[in-house]
Design an enzyme around this catalytic site. Structure first.
Site, PDB file in Angstrom:
ATOM      1  N   THR A 116       0.816  -1.211   0.000  1.00 48.43           N
ATOM      2  CA  THR A 116       0.000   0.000   0.000  1.00 48.43           C
ATOM      3  C   THR A 116       0.850   1.261   0.000  1.00 48.43           C
ATOM      4  O   THR A 116       1.968   1.266   0.552  1.00 48.43           O
ATOM      5  CB  THR A 116      -0.907   0.011   1.258  1.00 48.43           C
ATOM      6  OG1 THR A 116      -1.478   1.305   1.422  1.00 48.43           O
ATOM      7  CG2 THR A 116      -0.132  -0.307   2.529  1.00 48.43           C
ATOM      8  N   TYR A 140      -1.661  -0.056  10.339  1.00 45.77           N
ATOM      9  CA  TYR A 140      -1.978  -0.660   9.035  1.00 45.77           C
ATOM     10  C   TYR A 140      -0.743  -0.637   8.122  1.00 45.77           C
ATOM     11  O   TYR A 140      -0.269  -1.672   7.651  1.00 45.77           O
ATOM     12  CB  TYR A 140      -3.160   0.074   8.371  1.00 45.77           C
ATOM     13  CG  TYR A 140      -3.370  -0.332   6.927  1.00 45.77           C
ATOM     14  CD1 TYR A 140      -3.768  -1.630   6.609  1.00 45.77           C
ATOM     15  CD2 TYR A 140      -3.161   0.571   5.875  1.00 45.77           C
ATOM     16  CE1 TYR A 140      -3.943  -2.016   5.272  1.00 45.77           C
ATOM     17  CE2 TYR A 140      -3.338   0.197   4.552  1.00 45.77           C
ATOM     18  CZ  TYR A 140      -3.724  -1.099   4.259  1.00 45.77           C
ATOM     19  OH  TYR A 140      -3.885  -1.468   2.946  1.00 45.77           O
TER      20      TYR A 140
END
Ligand SMILES: NC(=O)c1ccc[n+]([C@@H]2O[C@H](COP(=O)([O-])OP(=O)(O)OC[C@H]3O[C@@H](n4cnc5c(N)ncnc54)[C@H](O)[C@@H]3O)[C@@H](O)[C@H]2O)c1
Length: 325
Positions: A116, A140
């Protein structure tokens, strides 16, 4: 080739499986359905297994003997990762380690990992190249970066070619494939705007005082069909060096207000916008430099104008609502 796709019934996974099949490969889905529905598997083999369950996962490898793995399964909310970091370390790093154990027992040629843009955190670089500093601002992004490192460092011992694809903002849907975005709760901007127009509810925009042309955050939206094509290109690239991480984006930024306008134009109705305070940890601008992936495998985005993305997302949401009513 046979490709085991973890998270293959999720939003992006459902597109990747169909992209693989369209290119002549055989996807095998591993998903415990914690965030998806079995119907999303279509006609592909579905193994309902939690990746953290190493014996069950190893048995799946023994049954199907995949040539390669595309690892999309994971927990995906930045906000939830701040509230519950353990879930993110367990599911994004721990369950990933379990997948590597299965690969140690049943060798595969390649393992591609869904990473990501959140691994970059706040950065002054725009567009962002892969060698920009890696400073994730929430568990995350840290957990995804942790698995990138574990994968790349383990790859030589496992005898596989590793690659991480750092997605920017995945968006849109492929109407021909009949799948689209259906997260619950939905935190992504485009489906939230569509829902607020169709449901007549206010849309919260988090901050209009960023150092961007209109004050709202700027992101790089990439159509899921283009994302699926990137996976196919990288999994097929046998000669590609192992241990590389690639940005997957367009190189163009679109602000929150520009996305809202595009959705409003498509639906011929603008949402009612309520400005809220900034969310902690939201970088002002995240735009990819996608040139490394283009040079490595010849991939580039073909369907990622904001108009095409929005049009496909609206078409998907309308058909989903029509099927429910
Ligand atoms: N959506 C985006 O914009 C975006 C951006 C960057 C990166 N990513 C990454 O892409 C991947 C897919 O994202 P998505 O939007 O399709 O998410 P999603 O929630 O729709 O799909 C994830 C899938 O993984 C499954 N899953 C989760 N943990 C599992 C486990 N332990 N065992 C088995 N199955 C499990 C879920 O049931 C779900 O089907 C994620 O790894 C995410 O971090 C997404």
């Amino acid at each position: 080739m046979k490709v085991l796709v973890t998270g293959g019934t999720g939003y992006i996974g459902a597109h990747v499986t169909r992209g693989l099949a369209a290119a002549g490969h055989e996807p095998i889905i591993v998903d415990d359905l914690r965030a998806s529905k079995p119907e999303r598997a279509g006609n592909f083999a579905l193994e309902r297994v939690d990746l953290a369950d190493t014996p069950a996962l190893t048995a799946v490898f023994a049954r199907h003997r995949p040539d390669a793995v595309i690892h999309l399964a994971g927990s995906i909310s930045v906000a939830e990762s701040v509230r519950d970091p353990d879930l993110y370390w367990n599911n994004n790093l721990g369950a990933g380690a379990s997948l590597l154990l299965a690969c140690a027992r049943h060798p595969v040629r390649a393992l591609l990992f869904s990473s990501t843009a959140a691994v970059y955190g706040n950065t002054d670089r725009s567009p962002i190249p892969e060698d920009a500093p890696l400073n994730p601002t929430a568990p995350y992004g840290s957990s995804k970066l942790g698995f990138e490192h574990l994968l790349h460092r383990s790859a030589p011992a496992l005898g596989l070619r590793s690659a991480a694809l750092r997605y920017f903002n995945a968006a849109g849907a492929n109407p021909e494939w009949g799948v689209g975005e259906a997260h619950d709760p939905e935190e992504h901007l485009i489906p939230r705007i569509i829902a607020s127009v169709l449901d007549g509810k206010a849309l919260h925009v988090y901050g209009d005082d960023y150092p961007t042309p209109d004050g709202t955050c700027t992101r790089d939206y990439i159509h899921v069909t283009d994302l699926a094509a990137a996976h196919v290109a990288v999994v097929e690239a046998d000669g590609l060096a192992s241990g590389r991480s690639f940005n997957v984006g367009t190189g163009r930024g679109t602000s929150v207000l520009e996305v809202i306008r595009a959705v409003g134009d498509r639906l011929q109705r603008q949402p009612r916008v309520e400005m809220s305070a900034r969310r902690p940890g939201d970088p002002a601008t995240l735009v990819a430099d996608p040139s490394a992936l283009r040079e490595a495998v010849g991939w580039q985005a073909r369907h990622s104008s904001i108009e095409e993305i929005v049009d496909s997302a609206v078409t998907w949401e309308m058909s989903r609502r029509a099927a429910r009513s």
